[in-house]
Design a protein around this motif. Structure first.
Motif, PDB file in Angstrom:
ATOM      1  N   LEU A  22       0.822  -1.202   0.000  1.00 31.39           N
ATOM      2  CA  LEU A  22       0.000   0.000   0.000  1.00 31.39           C
ATOM      3  C   LEU A  22       0.863   1.262   0.000  1.00 31.39           C
ATOM      4  O   LEU A  22       0.571   2.227  -0.711  1.00 31.39           O
ATOM      5  CB  LEU A  22      -0.934  -0.009   1.212  1.00 31.39           C
ATOM      6  CG  LEU A  22      -2.056  -1.050   1.186  1.00 31.39           C
ATOM      7  CD1 LEU A  22      -2.805  -1.056   2.516  1.00 31.39           C
ATOM      8  CD2 LEU A  22      -3.024  -0.784   0.036  1.00 31.39           C
ATOM      9  N   VAL A  23       1.928   1.256   0.804  1.00 33.53           N
ATOM     10  CA  VAL A  23       2.837   2.403   0.828  1.00 33.53           C
ATOM     11  C   VAL A  23       3.458   2.614  -0.545  1.00 33.53           C
ATOM     12  O   VAL A  23       3.568   3.747  -1.038  1.00 33.53           O
ATOM     13  CB  VAL A  23       3.937   2.210   1.898  1.00 33.53           C
ATOM     14  CG1 VAL A  23       5.045   3.244   1.722  1.00 33.53           C
ATOM     15  CG2 VAL A  23       3.347   2.323   3.293  1.00 33.53           C
ATOM     16  N   GLN A  24       3.857   1.522  -1.177  1.00 26.05           N
ATOM     17  CA  GLN A  24       4.447   1.636  -2.509  1.00 26.05           C
ATOM     18  C   GLN A  24       3.448   2.234  -3.496  1.00 26.05           C
ATOM     19  O   GLN A  24       3.815   3.038  -4.355  1.00 26.05           O
ATOM     20  CB  GLN A  24       4.918   0.256  -2.986  1.00 26.05           C
ATOM     21  CG  GLN A  24       6.146  -0.253  -2.254  1.00 26.05           C
ATOM     22  CD  GLN A  24       6.484  -1.696  -2.589  1.00 26.05           C
ATOM     23  OE1 GLN A  24       5.670  -2.412  -3.192  1.00 26.05           O
ATOM     24  NE2 GLN A  24       7.665  -2.138  -2.203  1.00 26.05           N
ATOM     25  N   GLY A  25       2.178   1.830  -3.364  1.00 24.14           N
ATOM     26  CA  GLY A  25       1.149   2.382  -4.235  1.00 24.14           C
ATOM     27  C   GLY A  25       0.960   3.871  -4.026  1.00 24.14           C
ATOM     28  O   GLY A  25       0.800   4.634  -4.988  1.00 24.14           O
ATOM     29  N   LYS A  27       3.280   5.952  -2.773  1.00 23.37           N
ATOM     30  CA  LYS A  27       4.491   6.611  -3.256  1.00 23.37           C
ATOM     31  C   LYS A  27       4.488   6.743  -4.777  1.00 23.37           C
ATOM     32  O   LYS A  27       4.968   7.732  -5.331  1.00 23.37           O
ATOM     33  CB  LYS A  27       5.725   5.815  -2.823  1.00 23.37           C
ATOM     34  CG  LYS A  27       6.046   5.899  -1.348  1.00 23.37           C
ATOM     35  CD  LYS A  27       7.110   4.897  -0.952  1.00 23.37           C
ATOM     36  CE  LYS A  27       8.417   5.121  -1.676  1.00 23.37           C
ATOM     37  NZ  LYS A  27       9.458   4.163  -1.248  1.00 23.37           N
ATOM     38  N   ALA A  28       3.934   5.731  -5.463  1.00 22.82           N
ATOM     39  CA  ALA A  28       3.923   5.725  -6.921  1.00 22.82           C
ATOM     40  C   ALA A  28       2.805   6.586  -7.506  1.00 22.82           C
ATOM     41  O   ALA A  28       2.702   6.734  -8.719  1.00 22.82           O
ATOM     42  CB  ALA A  28       3.782   4.293  -7.430  1.00 22.82           C
ATOM     43  N   GLY A  29       1.961   7.144  -6.630  1.00 19.31           N
ATOM     44  CA  GLY A  29       0.883   7.985  -7.101  1.00 19.31           C
ATOM     45  C   GLY A  29      -0.347   7.238  -7.572  1.00 19.31           C
ATOM     46  O   GLY A  29      -1.245   7.818  -8.190  1.00 19.31           O
ATOM     47  N   GLN A  30      -0.410   5.934  -7.281  1.00 20.01           N
ATOM     48  CA  GLN A  30      -1.580   5.152  -7.672  1.00 20.01           C
ATOM     49  C   GLN A  30      -2.807   5.573  -6.870  1.00 20.01           C
ATOM     50  O   GLN A  30      -3.941   5.388  -7.323  1.00 20.01           O
ATOM     51  CB  GLN A  30      -1.297   3.659  -7.467  1.00 20.01           C
ATOM     52  CG  GLN A  30      -0.214   3.129  -8.386  1.00 20.01           C
ATOM     53  CD  GLN A  30       0.196   1.709  -8.035  1.00 20.01           C
ATOM     54  OE1 GLN A  30      -0.050   1.243  -6.931  1.00 20.01           O
ATOM     55  NE2 GLN A  30       0.812   1.022  -8.973  1.00 20.01           N
ATOM     56  N   PHE A  31      -2.564   6.132  -5.690  1.00 24.67           N
ATOM     57  CA  PHE A  31      -3.647   6.646  -4.852  1.00 24.67           C
ATOM     58  C   PHE A  31      -3.393   8.126  -4.621  1.00 24.67           C
ATOM     59  O   PHE A  31      -2.573   8.501  -3.792  1.00 24.67           O
ATOM     60  CB  PHE A  31      -3.700   5.913  -3.510  1.00 24.67           C
ATOM     61  CG  PHE A  31      -3.879   4.436  -3.641  1.00 24.67           C
ATOM     62  CD1 PHE A  31      -5.093   3.892  -4.009  1.00 24.67           C
ATOM     63  CD2 PHE A  31      -2.820   3.574  -3.394  1.00 24.67           C
ATOM     64  CE1 PHE A  31      -5.256   2.528  -4.124  1.00 24.67           C
ATOM     65  CE2 PHE A  31      -2.968   2.212  -3.506  1.00 24.67           C
ATOM     66  CZ  PHE A  31      -4.193   1.683  -3.882  1.00 24.67           C
TER      67      PHE A  31
END
Length: 258
Positions: A22-25, A27-31
């Protein structure tokens, strides 16, 4: 947003694996900031875990200031934050100093956690502590580094103290501690006597908790940390050149709020 996640499996704690994805998501701007996370039920389905695991992972994101729950509405992204690795350089002696300083933090918290566990533990708590000890022994016997199992043992001690704030604090610090623990365990794996000492120190903590010896539990946990520093001080410069870089791995990234 139908973001694909990888189902998690055994190994690292399930909620840690969910939180990391979730953190990676985020950070990647997916959320995007202001957007919502998928529902608890949807996340549980995507990760192939229970809703309890999802709740623990979301709680971790809250502690990082990345999400906020709105009653009756859902969990919203508060911002992406600025993530940066802790400033460790394996080429210099500061790496050794950094590990020692992390252990000092652990000593303060985990000694108190052990004391509370001795006061409040129940039969189920002792089963979890003993299971964690056994899992660590099995991991080492199979040639594993035992990092996650070591963390699981210490968390099981904290859980036995039944203080959610202390448990949450240790969970938050785990992201910084993994690199240090991987280094201390690599050092301890060099010598059979070190491995035996660690096992005996864990057993002493568990025994004091089982017998309700509050002072003894605190002392055993503190001694374990003091001895970890002493064992680390035995390592030569070649060891630090080889293993100190573990301190800069992503699992010890911290959040610097902008």
């Amino acid at each position: 947003m139908n973001t694909p996640f990888q189902p998690v499996s055994s190994g690292a704690r399930l909620s840690d694996q969910v939180a990391q994805q979730l953190v990676q998501g985020i950070k990647a701007g997916q959320f995007p900031a202001g957007g919502k996370l998928p529902t608890e039920a949807r996340l549980a389905e995507q990760f192939a875990v229970s809703r309890t695991v999802v709740r623990e992972a979301v709680s971790r994101l809250k502690s990082l200031g990345l999400v906020d729950s709105r009653q009756g509405s859902g969990v919203y992204i508060t911002g992406q934050g600025t993530f940066a690795p802790l400033d460790f350089d394996a080429r210099h002696a500061e790496s050794r100093s950094a590990v020692a300083q992390m252990i000092e933090v652990r000593r303060a918290l985990e000694a108190e956690a052990a004391g509370l566990a001795a006061q409040r533990r129940g039969a189920a708590d002792m089963r979890r502590i003993r299971q964690a000890m056994l899992a660590l022994e099995k991991a080492v016997a199979k040639g594993g580094d035992g990092v996650e199992e070591d963390l699981r043992f210490h968390r099981s001690v904290a859980e036995a103290g039944h203080n959610p704030f202390l448990i949450g604090t240790l969970d938050y610090l785990a992201q910084f501690m993994r690199g240090a623990i991987s280094v201390t365990r690599a050092n301890e794996a060099r010598r059979a006597d070190f491995t035996t000492q660690v096992r005996d120190e864990h057993a002493a903590i568990a025994q004091a908790i089982a017998t309700g010896d509050v002072d003894g539990a605190r002392a055993a946990a503190a001694t374990h940390m003091v001895n970890a520093v002493r064992r680390m001080e035995d390592a030569d410069p070649a060891f630090w050149r080889q293993h100190g870089e573990r301190l800069a791995q992503p699992l010890v990234h911290g959040l610097r709020r902008g």
